[in-house]
Design a protein around this motif. Structure first.
Motif, PDB file in Angstrom:
ATOM      1  N   CYS A  61       0.908  -1.436   0.131  1.00 45.19           N
ATOM      2  CA  CYS A  61       0.089   0.224  -0.050  1.00 45.19           C
ATOM      3  C   CYS A  61       0.941   1.247   0.115  1.00 45.19           C
ATOM      4  O   CYS A  61       0.373   2.326  -0.583  1.00 45.19           O
ATOM      5  CB  CYS A  61      -0.994  -0.023   1.134  1.00 45.19           C
ATOM      6  SG  CYS A  61      -2.393  -1.068   0.839  1.00 45.19           S
ATOM      7  N   GLY A  95       3.537   0.271  -3.865  1.00 48.36           N
ATOM      8  CA  GLY A  95       3.188  -0.421  -4.942  1.00 48.36           C
ATOM      9  C   GLY A  95       3.403  -1.504  -5.283  1.00 48.36           C
ATOM     10  O   GLY A  95       3.484  -2.430  -4.033  1.00 48.36           O
ATOM     11  N   SER A  96       3.208  -2.213  -6.683  1.00 45.96           N
ATOM     12  CA  SER A  96       3.149  -3.670  -6.588  1.00 45.96           C
ATOM     13  C   SER A  96       4.460  -4.382  -6.569  1.00 45.96           C
ATOM     14  O   SER A  96       5.385  -3.841  -6.516  1.00 45.96           O
ATOM     15  CB  SER A  96       2.752  -3.918  -8.069  1.00 45.96           C
ATOM     16  OG  SER A  96       3.584  -3.483  -8.982  1.00 45.96           O
ATOM     17  N   CYS A 127      -7.596   0.906  -0.826  1.00 42.71           N
ATOM     18  CA  CYS A 127      -6.840  -0.184  -0.775  1.00 42.71           C
ATOM     19  C   CYS A 127      -6.878  -0.863   0.550  1.00 42.71           C
ATOM     20  O   CYS A 127      -7.154  -2.142   0.683  1.00 42.71           O
ATOM     21  CB  CYS A 127      -5.425   0.212  -1.277  1.00 42.71           C
ATOM     22  SG  CYS A 127      -4.141  -0.952  -0.833  1.00 42.71           S
ATOM     23  N   ASN A 138      -6.346   4.896  -8.356  1.00 42.80           N
ATOM     24  CA  ASN A 138      -6.640   4.234  -6.986  1.00 42.80           C
ATOM     25  C   ASN A 138      -7.067   2.877  -7.186  1.00 42.80           C
ATOM     26  O   ASN A 138      -6.683   1.951  -6.274  1.00 42.80           O
ATOM     27  CB  ASN A 138      -7.975   4.981  -6.477  1.00 42.80           C
ATOM     28  CG  ASN A 138      -7.439   6.399  -5.651  1.00 42.80           C
ATOM     29  OD1 ASN A 138      -7.052   6.248  -4.390  1.00 42.80           O
ATOM     30  ND2 ASN A 138      -7.577   7.382  -6.357  1.00 42.80           N
ATOM     31  N   SER A 142      -5.973   0.961  -9.674  1.00 47.19           N
ATOM     32  CA  SER A 142      -4.664  -0.007  -9.958  1.00 47.19           C
ATOM     33  C   SER A 142      -3.997  -0.070  -8.584  1.00 47.19           C
ATOM     34  O   SER A 142      -3.456  -1.211  -8.613  1.00 47.19           O
ATOM     35  CB  SER A 142      -3.836   1.255 -10.893  1.00 47.19           C
ATOM     36  OG  SER A 142      -2.573   0.598 -11.344  1.00 47.19           O
ATOM     37  N   HIS A 143      -4.028   0.867  -7.896  1.00 46.55           N
ATOM     38  CA  HIS A 143      -3.176   0.519  -6.501  1.00 46.55           C
ATOM     39  C   HIS A 143      -3.821  -0.548  -5.870  1.00 46.55           C
ATOM     40  O   HIS A 143      -3.216  -1.400  -5.185  1.00 46.55           O
ATOM     41  CB  HIS A 143      -3.231   1.828  -5.619  1.00 46.55           C
ATOM     42  CG  HIS A 143      -2.487   1.843  -4.582  1.00 46.55           C
ATOM     43  ND1 HIS A 143      -1.247   1.489  -4.330  1.00 46.55           N
ATOM     44  CD2 HIS A 143      -2.841   2.248  -3.278  1.00 46.55           C
ATOM     45  CE1 HIS A 143      -0.774   1.577  -3.246  1.00 46.55           C
ATOM     46  NE2 HIS A 143      -1.693   1.806  -2.408  1.00 46.55           N
ATOM     47  N   THR A 144      -5.245  -0.699  -5.792  1.00 45.45           N
ATOM     48  CA  THR A 144      -5.924  -1.633  -4.897  1.00 45.45           C
ATOM     49  C   THR A 144      -5.482  -2.896  -5.812  1.00 45.45           C
ATOM     50  O   THR A 144      -5.270  -4.020  -5.256  1.00 45.45           O
ATOM     51  CB  THR A 144      -7.320  -1.415  -4.903  1.00 45.45           C
ATOM     52  OG1 THR A 144      -7.375  -0.326  -4.298  1.00 45.45           O
ATOM     53  CG2 THR A 144      -8.228  -2.605  -4.473  1.00 45.45           C
ATOM     54  N   ASP A 168      -2.794  -3.682  -7.575  1.00 43.63           N
ATOM     55  CA  ASP A 168      -1.421  -4.045  -7.041  1.00 43.63           C
ATOM     56  C   ASP A 168      -1.274  -4.777  -5.832  1.00 43.63           C
ATOM     57  O   ASP A 168      -0.585  -5.845  -5.716  1.00 43.63           O
ATOM     58  CB  ASP A 168      -0.462  -2.895  -7.145  1.00 43.63           C
ATOM     59  CG  ASP A 168      -0.085  -2.303  -8.575  1.00 43.63           C
ATOM     60  OD1 ASP A 168      -0.437  -3.061  -9.547  1.00 43.63           O
ATOM     61  OD2 ASP A 168       0.141  -0.989  -8.798  1.00 43.63           O
ATOM     62  N   SER A 169      -2.001  -4.248  -4.825  1.00 40.93           N
ATOM     63  CA  SER A 169      -1.978  -4.770  -3.464  1.00 40.93           C
ATOM     64  C   SER A 169      -2.703  -6.042  -3.325  1.00 40.93           C
ATOM     65  O   SER A 169      -2.246  -6.986  -2.749  1.00 40.93           O
ATOM     66  CB  SER A 169      -2.769  -3.843  -2.585  1.00 40.93           C
ATOM     67  OG  SER A 169      -2.180  -2.608  -2.502  1.00 40.93           O
TER      68      SER A 169
END
Length: 369
Positions: free
Chosen positions: A12, A15-16, A221, A255, A257-259, A261-262
Motif C-alpha cells: 500500500c 506499489g506492486s 486499498c 486508485n 490500480s493501486h488496489t 497491485d496490493s
C-alpha cells in the motif's frame, strides 16, 4: 498473519510486487439482468450505424463471452420503487434467461442477492420469509436457498459457470445479523459461516463453477485488502476476488490500480474480476441527479466522457494480468420505444433516446484482444 499484514503495508505504501497471474481466457461481458424485460416491452437495440440487432448474438460479435444475471430470494416482496428500478429476477426468470444466454453460445455468472430486493453497500435486507431467524438459522437458509436454486438450474441443463456468493458485501449481508466492519474481527464468525454455507452448496451442486466473493470499495486499498485478509483468516473458500468500480464513488483509475497491485501481492493465486463497472454519458430524465454535471469530477457527463473512462479503464486493466474479467453493469439500459424504467440511469452502453450502441462498447473489446 504478521507477515501477510507486513506485506500488505509495504504494497500500500510502495506499489506492486512482481507477481504474475496464470494465463487464462479473459471474460468480457455485462450484467444484462433486465434484457428479457426490455425485449418483452419491444425495446429496439441498434448497432453503431443504427441498424436493428438481436442483442445477445450481436454482443458475441463484439467479443462478449459472458453474461451476469442477478437472483433475488422473493422479489415480489420488494417495494414498488425497487420494482420500478428493475427488481424482478426470481428463479423462473433466471432459468429462462440462462437458456437464452446458453443458446447464444455464451457463459453466464449467477449473482446471488441474499435479499428480496437490492443488496448493496447501503442495504442488505433479510428476506421476508427469513425474518426473525437466528444467525445460525440464517446461515442454514443461505445454504438451502443456494442449493435449491442451483439444483433447479443444473437439472435444466443451464448450471452457471461462475457464481457470486453475495452482492457487494464489504459490510456483510443479512443485516443486522451478518453485518461487519471489514477492518475488525467483530461478528466475522457470523458472516463467515453464512458465506461458508453458501459456498458449500455451490461446491456440492456445481463443482465446476468458479466462486466469487464480491466487494465494492475498490477505491480504498486498505479497506478492500483488509476484507479479503479476513476471508482468509476465517477460512472462507472461494476462487475469485470480485470488485465493483465506478469512478463517481470509488475515486480515480489510479486508485483502482493501486488496489489491484496490493491484492495481487497479497493473494497471488487469486484472479480478480471487475464484476461491475459503469460511467455516465448523460443525466437526462435522471431522478437521482438534478445537476447535469453531477459525478463529473473525473470524466465529463457526456458520451465522450464515458468513452474516455472506458478507454482508460481498459488500458489500465491490461497492465494487470491477474485481472481476468470485466463486466459492465446495466449495459442493456435502453428507453428507446419503451417505458420499462420511469427514470433513466444513463450509464448503459446504448443511447436511451435512439437505442444505438455507444462508443464505449467498442472500447471494451480491447480487454480481450
Amino acid at each position: 498473519m504478521k507477515k501477510i499484514y507486513a506485506l500488505f503495508a509495504f504494497v500500500c505504501l510502495f506499489g506492486s510486487t512482481d507477481v504474475s497471474a496464470q494465463k487464462t481466457t479473459r471474460l468480457l461481458g455485462g450484467d444484462l439482468s433486465m434484457l428479457p424485460v426490455y425485449e418483452q416491452a419491444g425495446a429496439v437495440y441498434r448497432d453503431y450505424q443504427g441498424e436493428e440487432i438481436e442483442l445477445l448474438p450481436w454482443l458475441k460479435t463484439q467479443d462478449w463471452n459472458t453474461v451476469r444475471v442477478r437472483l433475488f430470494v422473493n422479489p415480489e416482496y420488494a417495494n414498488e420503487q425497487h420494482k420500478d428500478e428493475g427488481v424482478c429476477q426470481d428463479l423462473p426468470f433466471v432459468l429462462s434467461f440462462a437458456r437464452q444466454i446458453k443458446k447464444a453460445g455464451m457463459k453466464w455468472m449467477l449473482d446471488f442477492h441474499y435479499s428480496d430486493t437490492w443488496a448493496d453497500p447501503g442495504k442488505q435486507f433479510i428476506p421476508h420469509h427469513w425474518e426473525g431467524a437466528s444467525a445460525r438459522a440464517l446461515a442454514d437458509s443461505v445454504y438451502v436457498h443456494t442449493r435449491n436454486a442451483l439444483i433447479t438450474l443444473r437439472e435444466a441443463g443451464v448450471a452457471p459457470d461462475y457464481i457470486q456468493v453475495g452482492n457487494e458485501i464489504t459490510n456483510g449481508m443479512l443485516w443486522p445479523a451478518g453485518k461487519i466492519d471489514p477492518t475488525k474481527d467483530k461478528n466475522w464468525e457470523v458472516l463467515s459461516e453464512m458465506l461458508r454455507r453458501g459456498v458449500s452448496a455451490c461446491r456440492e451442486i456445481c463443482p465446476a463453477a468458479r466462486l466469487i466473493i464480491h466487494t465494492e470499495k475498490a477505491g480504498n486499498c486498505q479497506l478492500t485488502c483488509s476484507y479479503y485478509q479476513r476471508l482468509e483468516k476465517f477460512g472462507v473458500d472461494y476462487d475469485i476476488i470480485g470488485l465493483s468500480y465506478y469512478p463517481m464513488w470509488h475515486k480515480s483509475i489510479p486508485n483502482l490500480s493501486h488496489t489491484l497491485d496490493s491484492l495481487t501481492a497479497l493473494f497471488p493465486q487469486k484472479p480478480i474480476m471487475i464484476v461491475e463497472a459503469a460511467a455516465y454519458y448523460s443525466h437526462e430524465n435522471d431522478p437521482w441527479a438534478k445537476d447535469p454535471n453531477k459525478y463529473g469530477e473525473f470524466y465529463p457527463i457526456s458520451v465522450a466522457g464515458q468513452t474516455a473512462f472506458t478507454h482508460e479503464l481498459v488500458t489500465m486493466l491490461n497492465q494487470h494480468p491477474q485481472v481476468t474479467g470485466l463486466f459492465w453493469w446495466f449495459a442493456e439500459e435502453n428507453a428507446h420505444q419503451n417505458d420499462v424504467c420511469k427514470g433513466w440511469l444513463n450509464r448503459g452502453l446504448f443511447d436511451n433516446k435512439t437505442g444505438n450502441a455507444l462508443p464505449s462498447l467498442h472500447e471494451l473489446r480491447a480487454f480481450v484482444r
